[in-house]
Design an enzyme around this catalytic site. Structure first.
Site, short mmCIF file in Angstrom:
data_model
loop_
_atom_site.label_atom_id
_atom_site.label_comp_id
_atom_site.label_asym_id
_atom_site.label_seq_id
_atom_site.Cartn_x
_atom_site.Cartn_y
_atom_site.Cartn_z
N THR A 13 0.84 -1.19 0.00
CA THR A 13 0.00 0.00 0.00
C THR A 13 0.88 1.25 0.00
O THR A 13 2.07 1.19 0.30
CB THR A 13 -0.94 0.02 1.22
OG1 THR A 13 -0.16 -0.04 2.41
CG2 THR A 13 -1.91 -1.14 1.18
N CYS A 14 0.25 2.35 -0.33
CA CYS A 14 0.93 3.64 -0.41
C CYS A 14 1.67 3.91 0.90
O CYS A 14 1.11 3.66 1.97
CB CYS A 14 -0.11 4.73 -0.67
SG CYS A 14 0.60 6.35 -0.96
N PRO A 15 2.89 4.35 0.85
CA PRO A 15 3.67 4.82 -0.30
C PRO A 15 4.64 3.79 -0.86
O PRO A 15 5.48 4.13 -1.67
CB PRO A 15 4.45 5.99 0.30
CG PRO A 15 4.80 5.50 1.69
CD PRO A 15 3.57 4.70 2.12
N ASP A 40 -2.58 -1.79 -5.32
CA ASP A 40 -3.11 -0.61 -4.63
C ASP A 40 -3.72 0.34 -5.66
O ASP A 40 -3.03 0.82 -6.55
CB ASP A 40 -1.98 0.09 -3.87
CG ASP A 40 -2.43 1.33 -3.11
OD1 ASP A 40 -3.66 1.57 -3.02
OD2 ASP A 40 -1.56 2.06 -2.61
#
Length: 75
Positions: A13-15, A40
């Site tokens: 997931t981000c980042p 994502d």
């Protein structure tokens, strides 16, 4: 199109997709193509903006049953 390296960022997931993409690109030569696989949904906007801001060329992106595939040419 020749893919020089593939980065599997699925499940991150981000980042993290951006962080791993940047690290992979740092090890590549100008003109080489990196293929990034991510799940994502935010990666679509994030990687598009990141490539543009870095002067890289987003050659293509597609969604294959929830797996986003990007091809980015290093500046």
């Amino acid at each position: 199109m020749e893919i020089n390296k593939t980065l599997d960022a699925k499940g991150l997931t981000c980042p993290m997709p951006i962080v791993k993409t940047k690290k992979a690109m740092d090890l590549m030569d100008s003109g080489e193509v990196l293929e990034v696989l991510a799940t994502d949904k935010g990666a679509l906007n994030d990687l598009t903006a990141w490539a543009k801001s870095g002067g890289h060329e987003l050659l293509s992106h597609e969604d294959n049953d929830g797996v986003l595939k990007f091809r980015i040419k290093k500046a």
